[in-house]
Every structure is written in C-alpha cells, then in structure tokens.
Design an enzyme around this catalytic site. Structure first.
Site, mmCIF file in Angstrom:
data_model
loop_
_atom_site.group_PDB
_atom_site.id
_atom_site.type_symbol
_atom_site.label_atom_id
_atom_site.label_comp_id
_atom_site.label_asym_id
_atom_site.label_seq_id
_atom_site.Cartn_x
_atom_site.Cartn_y
_atom_site.Cartn_z
ATOM 1 N N HIS A 135 21.711 -77.241 36.312
ATOM 2 C CA HIS A 135 22.580 -78.432 36.280
ATOM 3 C C HIS A 135 21.963 -79.610 37.033
ATOM 4 O O HIS A 135 22.449 -80.734 36.920
ATOM 5 C CB HIS A 135 23.980 -78.097 36.790
ATOM 6 C CG HIS A 135 24.118 -77.989 38.275
ATOM 7 N ND1 HIS A 135 25.324 -78.104 38.925
ATOM 8 C CD2 HIS A 135 23.201 -77.753 39.260
ATOM 9 C CE1 HIS A 135 25.148 -77.968 40.223
ATOM 10 N NE2 HIS A 135 23.874 -77.749 40.453
ATOM 11 N N ASP A 162 7.021 -73.178 43.333
ATOM 12 C CA ASP A 162 7.628 -74.228 42.521
ATOM 13 C C ASP A 162 7.927 -73.666 41.141
ATOM 14 O O ASP A 162 7.010 -73.268 40.416
ATOM 15 C CB ASP A 162 6.666 -75.416 42.424
ATOM 16 C CG ASP A 162 7.222 -76.578 41.630
ATOM 17 O OD1 ASP A 162 8.287 -76.424 40.990
ATOM 18 O OD2 ASP A 162 6.583 -77.645 41.622
ATOM 19 N N PHE A 163 9.201 -73.619 40.763
ATOM 20 C CA PHE A 163 9.542 -72.992 39.479
ATOM 21 C C PHE A 163 9.109 -73.816 38.274
ATOM 22 O O PHE A 163 9.222 -73.364 37.143
ATOM 23 C CB PHE A 163 11.029 -72.630 39.384
ATOM 24 C CG PHE A 163 12.013 -73.713 39.748
ATOM 25 C CD1 PHE A 163 11.966 -74.972 39.170
ATOM 26 C CD2 PHE A 163 13.023 -73.455 40.670
ATOM 27 C CE1 PHE A 163 12.882 -75.951 39.485
ATOM 28 C CE2 PHE A 163 13.955 -74.433 41.002
ATOM 29 C CZ PHE A 163 13.889 -75.684 40.398
ATOM 30 N N ASP A 223 11.819 -69.791 46.185
ATOM 31 C CA ASP A 223 12.199 -71.198 46.290
ATOM 32 C C ASP A 223 11.127 -71.903 47.106
ATOM 33 O O ASP A 223 10.165 -71.277 47.564
ATOM 34 C CB ASP A 223 13.572 -71.352 46.958
ATOM 35 C CG ASP A 223 14.296 -72.628 46.517
ATOM 36 O OD1 ASP A 223 13.615 -73.648 46.261
ATOM 37 O OD2 ASP A 223 15.530 -72.611 46.440
#
Length: 367
Positions: free
Chosen positions: A265, A246-247, A221
């Site tokens: 979400h 950073d994904f 994360d």
C-alpha cells in the site's frame, strides 16, 4: 416518527436521533463538524502528548487535577477533553470528573498493544501537512509530502533519524494489536519457514512463531528497522534470523511462506509489480505469498482502508486496493490469487501461489 419545532412543523429529524451534527438530518452542523475534523486530530494528539490516559489509569480525575499533574491550564484542558468525550474518547461524569473509556484505554503508554506511538505518528506534521495539501495532490497526481519536505518519505526518513524513530515506533504500535489476530487467522503449514519481507521490527513474525512452535522465520528489511527487532526472546531461540536488504533488489530464498504486510500500500502499481517479481524469484513452486493489507469493499460503507487510501495518496504515491486490483498486480508478477481471508482486525490476508500451480481456489470476500 419525526420531531417537530415549536411551531409544530416537522424538523426532518427522527425523534430518536440527537441533534448533534452526527447525521445529515442537520446538514449545516453535519458538514461543519466534519470541516473541523482537523481539530479532533489535534485534540487527540494533545491528550496523548500530555499522557492524560496514563493519569486516569487509577480512576476518574477532574480537569483541574489533570492540569496539575500535566502542567497544563485546567479550563482549556477541560474543553479539549469535553470535545474528545463527544467521540467516546474519555467520559465526563456529573461531578466534572473524567474517566477512561474502552476507546481511550489503548492511549495509555503502559498497556499491552498501546496505540500511543501510533497516534503520535499519524498526527505528526508529516501526515498533517501532507493531508492539508490534498487539493494540490488531487490536481497534480503526486504526493504532497515530496513537495513539502523536499524528498519522498522513505528518502526523508533515511536522512532524518528523529522522524525515522517516530515512524518505526509508530508502525510497531499500530501493528501490535493486529499481529496476533493475523497470525491466528491463517493456517501456516507445519514445519515451514516464513519470510517476512519488509517486516519492520518483526512483530508479525514474532506472533506467528510464538503461535506455531514448528515454524522458523526470516525477518527482512532495511538495517534501521531490523536494528531494533522484537525477536530476541528465549522461546524463539534458534528459530529465526534477521537479514538486512532492499526488497527492490532481492529477497531471501529458502522460504515456504512469504509475507508482505503493509508494504504494497506504500507504492504505486509499477513499484508493487517490481517488489512482487523479486519475491516471485525467491518463492519455490510449492510456496505461497501472503499480502496483509486492507482489502477495500464495494459500496459506501465506512472502512478504515478508505481513510488510509487517501493518506497514502497524500504522503506516498501508494494506495489501498480491492481484491480485483490485487489479482491484477499478482498476475503481472507471475502469481495467482487463490483466496482472500478476513481477520478480526482491519487488514485481510490475500493468499497467492506461483501461477504455474494448478487447482485454483475460489476467491472469498475480504474484510
């Protein structure tokens, strides 16, 4: 059987139904109570701010006793607690003393899986003001938060350390009661490496590693989240590492099971596909991906995910999704949905594998 008025006319309300505004038999009371729903949120926050649940831990106390302990006005505090008691948050007895109920116990700050920080996060002005501007969100098809606070939520958090702290502790609080239940609900393969992508402080990864001693894990994360991770405990020594990143840019390779919990979400479909493609680039052919989020059921029944879906619309440009919508997202990123597992908590586990894997499995109903 219907009740009757003093004139003998039926009221349209079954005899065993209270006239408390909870059911549509009295549409005026029903609608007005819901129109004042923001007051319940405010009352709940008030009780949490003054730590009323903590002060009731030793036993029932009157509103005046609680007011003395909290530095508040007794008659006003009683009216707030009386209102909360209508929703089973606290209970007033015949002597005027209030006590804890099962629903109020998690509001204590000193219990395992306390929800105090989660309530403070959900009732903070970032959520309240965004929700109040929902009509504009519906008109413009964009989150209220951006207009009200001058930047998207995650940019705002990066620049405001106080709100970032509130968000991180609130999310950890919300996840606490859920993580163990999710970890118990999935058959993680023995000896595998679990990569928790966007895993925050690592509550879920910790629960998985504690439950499955043969597993190792990677918490991934941004730096502010992992700086206060929960993994540095003796029983997990040597079985984990934390990595900042950073994904949207990259995801650590070398895992067997990749997890996205309460990540997708937050984002619209196009951004979700971008995240999933980064995960797909890291997942080996034999690997799998678990999406842990609410899976919306069909029909009109109440569901936590339906409320959270509207919150995501107001605060972020995100959404909760059905199993079919997850299948579509996964297919666009070269994954194939294999099944949806219910858990004893509100989220479900959406399992998928790289699309080239064979022997598809049927999709089960989600919770």
């Amino acid at each position: 059987m219907l009740t009757t008025s003093s004139t003998g006319r039926p009221t349209g309300r079954p005899a065993d139904r209270p006239a408390d505004g909870r059911t549509p038999e009295d549409p005026v009371a029903f609608l007005m109570e819901h129109a004042l729903g923001h007051l319940f949120s405010a009352a709940l926050r008030t009780a949490v701010e003054y730590r009323v649940a903590d002060h009731l831990a030793a036993g029932p106390r009157t509103a005046d006793q609680l007011a003395e302990a909290t530095g508040t006005h007794g008659p006003h505090l009683r009216r707030v607690l009386r209102y909360l008691a209508t929703r089973d948050i606290f209970r007033e007895d015949s002597t005027g003393a209030f006590r804890l109920t099962p629903a109020a116990q998690p509001l204590r700050s000193d219990v395992p899986h306390s929800l105090r920080d989660a309530v403070l996060m959900m009732t903070d002005e970032t959520f309240r003001r965004s929700s109040a501007a929902l009509a504009e969100t519906v008109r413009s098809a964009g989150p209220s938060f951006d207009r009200l606070f001058g930047a998207p939520l995650f940019e705002f958090l990066a620049a405001d350390s106080g709100t970032r702290e509130l968000f991180d502790t609130g999310m950890a609080s919300l996840s606490g009661p859920v993580d163990g239940l999710v970890a118990e609900s999935y058959p993680f393969p023995e000896g595998s490496t679990v990569v928790d992508v966007g895993g925050g402080r690592g509550g879920l990864l910790r629960a998985v590693l504690e439950l499955h001693p043969s597993l190792s894990g990677v918490l991934y994360d941004q730096e502010p989240a992992i700086a206060r991770h929960l993994l540095d405990v003796p029983e997990l020594a040597g079985r984990w590492r934390a990595e900042a990143g950073d994904f949207f840019t990259a995801v650590p390779e070398g895992g067997d099971v990749y997890v996205l919990k309460h990540v997708l979400h937050d984002w619209p479909d196009t951004a979700c596909v971008d995240i999933l493609r980064q995960v797909r680039a890291a997942v080996p052919t034999r690997g799998r991906l678990l999406i842990i989020d609410s899976v919306l059921p069909q029909g009109n029944a109440p569901h936590y995910g339906k409320a959270m879906d509207v919150a995501m619309m107001a605060v972020l440009d995100g959404k909760e999704r059905t199993a079919e919508e997850y299948a579509t997202l996964l297919s666009a990123a070269d994954f194939r949905l294999t099944r949806v597992l219910s858990t004893p908590a509100f989220p479900s586990i959406v399992e998928s594998v790289p699309a080239e894997r064979t022997a598809p499995r049927a999709v089960a109903g989600g919770g």
